[in-house]
Design a protein around this motif. Structure first.
Motif, PDB file in Angstrom:
ATOM      1  N   PRO A   1     -11.757   5.273  10.240  1.00  0.00           N
ATOM      2  CA  PRO A   1     -11.777   5.046  11.692  1.00  0.00           C
ATOM      3  C   PRO A   1     -10.535   5.569  12.415  1.00  0.00           C
ATOM      4  O   PRO A   1     -10.639   6.012  13.560  1.00  0.00           O
ATOM      5  CB  PRO A   1     -11.895   3.527  11.809  1.00  0.00           C
ATOM      6  CG  PRO A   1     -12.596   3.110  10.562  1.00  0.00           C
ATOM      7  CD  PRO A   1     -12.088   4.049   9.503  1.00  0.00           C
ATOM      8  N   SER A   2      -9.392   5.568  11.760  1.00  0.00           N
ATOM      9  CA  SER A   2      -8.182   6.075  12.415  1.00  0.00           C
ATOM     10  C   SER A   2      -8.270   7.572  12.688  1.00  0.00           C
ATOM     11  O   SER A   2      -7.569   8.087  13.564  1.00  0.00           O
ATOM     12  CB  SER A   2      -6.942   5.754  11.585  1.00  0.00           C
ATOM     13  OG  SER A   2      -6.994   6.425  10.338  1.00  0.00           O
ATOM     14  N   ASP A   3      -9.147   8.276  11.974  1.00  0.00           N
ATOM     15  CA  ASP A   3      -9.344   9.711  12.209  1.00  0.00           C
ATOM     16  C   ASP A   3      -9.907   9.983  13.603  1.00  0.00           C
ATOM     17  O   ASP A   3      -9.785  11.092  14.119  1.00  0.00           O
ATOM     18  CB  ASP A   3     -10.290  10.317  11.166  1.00  0.00           C
ATOM     19  CG  ASP A   3      -9.736  10.265   9.757  1.00  0.00           C
ATOM     20  OD1 ASP A   3      -8.498  10.156   9.593  1.00  0.00           O
ATOM     21  OD2 ASP A   3     -10.540  10.328   8.809  1.00  0.00           O
ATOM     22  N   LEU A   4     -10.521   8.984  14.213  1.00  0.00           N
ATOM     23  CA  LEU A   4     -11.100   9.148  15.551  1.00  0.00           C
ATOM     24  C   LEU A   4     -10.034   9.392  16.607  1.00  0.00           C
ATOM     25  O   LEU A   4     -10.328   9.915  17.680  1.00  0.00           O
ATOM     26  CB  LEU A   4     -11.935   7.923  15.920  1.00  0.00           C
ATOM     27  CG  LEU A   4     -13.153   7.670  15.034  1.00  0.00           C
ATOM     28  CD1 LEU A   4     -13.793   6.343  15.386  1.00  0.00           C
ATOM     29  CD2 LEU A   4     -14.159   8.795  15.149  1.00  0.00           C
ATOM     30  N   LEU A   5      -8.788   9.046  16.310  1.00  0.00           N
ATOM     31  CA  LEU A   5      -7.710   9.251  17.283  1.00  0.00           C
ATOM     32  C   LEU A   5      -7.491  10.722  17.606  1.00  0.00           C
ATOM     33  O   LEU A   5      -6.894  11.048  18.625  1.00  0.00           O
ATOM     34  CB  LEU A   5      -6.420   8.601  16.791  1.00  0.00           C
ATOM     35  CG  LEU A   5      -6.421   7.078  16.853  1.00  0.00           C
ATOM     36  CD1 LEU A   5      -5.166   6.515  16.197  1.00  0.00           C
ATOM     37  CD2 LEU A   5      -6.534   6.592  18.286  1.00  0.00           C
ATOM     38  N   VAL A   6      -7.996  11.623  16.784  1.00  0.00           N
ATOM     39  CA  VAL A   6      -7.877  13.054  17.070  1.00  0.00           C
ATOM     40  C   VAL A   6      -8.612  13.398  18.364  1.00  0.00           C
ATOM     41  O   VAL A   6      -8.309  14.399  19.014  1.00  0.00           O
ATOM     42  CB  VAL A   6      -8.367  13.909  15.879  1.00  0.00           C
ATOM     43  CG1 VAL A   6      -9.875  13.873  15.742  1.00  0.00           C
ATOM     44  CG2 VAL A   6      -7.888  15.333  15.992  1.00  0.00           C
ATOM     45  N   TYR A   7      -9.558  12.552  18.762  1.00  0.00           N
ATOM     46  CA  TYR A   7     -10.328  12.775  19.990  1.00  0.00           C
ATOM     47  C   TYR A   7      -9.741  12.046  21.195  1.00  0.00           C
ATOM     48  O   TYR A   7     -10.357  12.019  22.254  1.00  0.00           O
ATOM     49  CB  TYR A   7     -11.780  12.360  19.781  1.00  0.00           C
ATOM     50  CG  TYR A   7     -12.473  13.217  18.751  1.00  0.00           C
ATOM     51  CD1 TYR A   7     -12.784  14.538  19.021  1.00  0.00           C
ATOM     52  CD2 TYR A   7     -12.780  12.713  17.493  1.00  0.00           C
ATOM     53  CE1 TYR A   7     -13.397  15.338  18.080  1.00  0.00           C
ATOM     54  CE2 TYR A   7     -13.395  13.499  16.541  1.00  0.00           C
ATOM     55  CZ  TYR A   7     -13.696  14.816  16.838  1.00  0.00           C
ATOM     56  OH  TYR A   7     -14.300  15.597  15.902  1.00  0.00           O
ATOM     57  N   VAL A   8      -8.573  11.438  21.028  1.00  0.00           N
ATOM     58  CA  VAL A   8      -7.906  10.749  22.134  1.00  0.00           C
ATOM     59  C   VAL A   8      -6.681  11.568  22.521  1.00  0.00           C
ATOM     60  O   VAL A   8      -5.808  11.817  21.701  1.00  0.00           O
ATOM     61  CB  VAL A   8      -7.491   9.317  21.734  1.00  0.00           C
ATOM     62  CG1 VAL A   8      -6.730   8.639  22.863  1.00  0.00           C
ATOM     63  CG2 VAL A   8      -8.712   8.502  21.347  1.00  0.00           C
TER      64      VAL A   8
END
Length: 110
Positions: free
Chosen positions: A36-43
């Motif tokens: 889930p922390s990989d989603l920060l690439v989209y922030v």
């Protein structure tokens, strides 16, 4: 969706190709989302510095706080990608938001 581009429930004749690697909501690129922390690439930082919401979803442009932005990316663009387990009762939930809501309702005193 197949019920009309603007939600008017009228079929517009356009079918969504299920083989689209980016999905119907924009290009997500070739990023491998494992955690889930990989989603920060989209922030990303909101370019509008006057906006009180400092962060922006790179996929659709929605602006919010950092915490909200990561949750938005998961819920809107990567639904059901992860399973979250409640450490109290071992219930399995499909998003971080669902886990938080479950804990509030099912285990309010913990």
């Amino acid at each position: 969706d197949d019920y009309g581009q603007y939600g008017d429930q009228g079929y517009d004749g356009q079918m969504i190709d299920p083989n689209m690697t980016a999905g119907a909501d924009g290009n997500k690129g070739d990023v491998k989302i494992i955690d889930p922390s990989d989603l920060l690439v989209y922030v990303v930082e909101n370019p509008n510095q006057a906006d009180r919401n400092r962060y922006m979803c790179k996929i659709c442009g929605k602006c919010s706080t950092r915490k909200d932005a990561r949750d938005h990316v998961e819920n809107a663009h990567f639904p059901n990608s992860f399973i979250y387990s409640c450490e109290t009762c071992n219930a399995s939930l499909k998003s971080k938001t669902a886990l938080k809501n479950h804990k509030t309702r099912a285990h309010p005193r913990i």
